[in-house]
Design an enzyme around this catalytic site. Structure first.
Site, short mmCIF file in Angstrom:
data_model
loop_
_atom_site.label_atom_id
_atom_site.label_comp_id
_atom_site.label_asym_id
_atom_site.label_seq_id
_atom_site.Cartn_x
_atom_site.Cartn_y
_atom_site.Cartn_z
N CYS A 111 -13.08 32.49 -10.39
CA CYS A 111 -13.84 33.33 -9.46
C CYS A 111 -15.02 34.01 -10.15
O CYS A 111 -16.02 33.37 -10.44
CB CYS A 111 -12.89 34.33 -8.80
SG CYS A 111 -13.59 35.15 -7.34
N HIS A 205 -8.58 31.12 -7.32
CA HIS A 205 -7.70 31.82 -8.25
C HIS A 205 -6.37 31.09 -8.42
O HIS A 205 -5.37 31.47 -7.80
CB HIS A 205 -7.40 33.24 -7.74
CG HIS A 205 -8.49 34.23 -7.93
ND1 HIS A 205 -8.73 34.86 -9.12
CD2 HIS A 205 -9.42 34.70 -7.05
CE1 HIS A 205 -9.74 35.71 -8.98
NE2 HIS A 205 -10.19 35.62 -7.74
N GLU A 207 -4.38 31.42 -10.68
CA GLU A 207 -3.45 32.35 -11.32
C GLU A 207 -2.80 33.32 -10.35
O GLU A 207 -1.89 34.08 -10.72
CB GLU A 207 -4.17 33.14 -12.43
CG GLU A 207 -5.09 34.25 -11.96
CD GLU A 207 -6.47 33.80 -11.54
OE1 GLU A 207 -7.34 34.67 -11.33
OE2 GLU A 207 -6.69 32.58 -11.41
#
Length: 293
Positions: A111, A205, A207
């Site tokens: 991002c 994202h 993660e």
């Protein structure tokens, strides 16, 4: 008989948030963005040693070129800052990314991370003319080059991923390879090269767990309604509650169907595909080349 053991890999996690943003994350999610990111990396590679630096903070002790080169990999988190509204907290991160390129250390960004990687290499980031992408980036399409690129190995031709961003890359750096896009963001995954360094990044994202997405969406519930993404507060609350419930029980196919999510998001192994590919296909091979494995 000699027994050799691989040295643990060392990865630096660069937190893009200012102090108040990190404190908000601790309050709502129990960890800073960089702590949560480092934890995801260690789940993939349990022996990994992770350090954190905070370039948004004035007076932060940031690694110099030799310090950056001492790491096997570097990962950049998201941020609530805007690169097109420069302030010292932003410009320090751009300068750090330029130093990362020069260090030659493998680098990955999510991002804000890909936006920093782009701007530091000469690209341009602005408010996304196609609007806000929040919750999930839908129908990310892998192009012909991306289908052969190791960053996206294991991803299908089209997939969804956790996402939240107001800004996007509107002009890539001169030495950029675009790997994937969707209707909202023409650069969803890319490789940039600058000053001898190679950067891999995604606008989404990988993660983020469903629980973390739900936590972030609670902070932005008014935005969801203002942008017409949810009818009212009740609809926003119900959507977020379903995300929390699916995170607690990934086998709830009824919730997955209602939310329009599949294994690429729900499965914690598939969700972090890009992070795993970065460690396996960039960090580990480079560690061997540099004599650190």
């Amino acid at each position: 008989m000699n027994v050799f053991s691989r040295k643990p890999l060392r990865v630096l996690v660069v937190d893009g948030y200012k102090r108040e943003g990190r404190e908000e994350y601790i309050r709502d999610a129990g960890a800073t963005p960089s702590e949560a990111y480092a934890a995801e990396l260690r789940r993939i590679e349990p022996s990994l040693i992770t350090d954190i630096c905070l370039p948004a903070d004035e007076g932060a002790n940031l690694p110099d070129g030799a310090g950056l080169a001492s790491y096997d990999g570097i990962a950049l988190t998201g941020s609530s800052l805007h690169i097109h509204s420069p302030e010292p907290a932003v410009t320090r991160q751009i300068e750090l990314m330029r130093a990362i390129y020069k260090s030659g250390t493998p680098c990955f960004g999510s991002c804000w991370g890909i936006q920093i990687g782009a701007v530091a290499a000469g690209g341009t980031v602005a408010l996304n003319p196609n609007g806000l992408e929040i919750g999930f980036a839908r129908r990310i399409a892998v192009n012909e080059v991306g289908a052969k690129h190791p960053l996206l190995a294991g991803r299908p031709a089209a997939f969804d991923a956790p996402a939240i961003h107001f800004d996007s890359i509107i002009a890539p750096p001169s030495d950029a390879t675009i790997l994937a896009s969707n209707a909202i963001s023409p650069i969803q995954a890319a490789e940039f090269r600058q000053d001898g360094g190679v950067f891999w990044g995604v606008q989404y994202h990988p993660e983020f767990s469903l629980r973390l997405i739900a936590t972030i969406l609670r902070r932005h519930s008014k935005t969801l309604i203002e942008r017409g993404l949810r009818k009212d507060e009740a609809a926003a609350t119900a959507w977020i509650a379903d995300l929390d419930a699916l995170d607690a029980d990934p086998a709830r196919h009824d919730l997955a169907w209602g939310l329009g999510l599949d294994e690429e998001v729900i499965d914690p192994v598939k969700r972090v595909t890009e992070l795993r590919n970065f460690l396996e296909m960039r960090v580990k091979p480079q560690a061997s080349v540099r004599g650190r494995a």
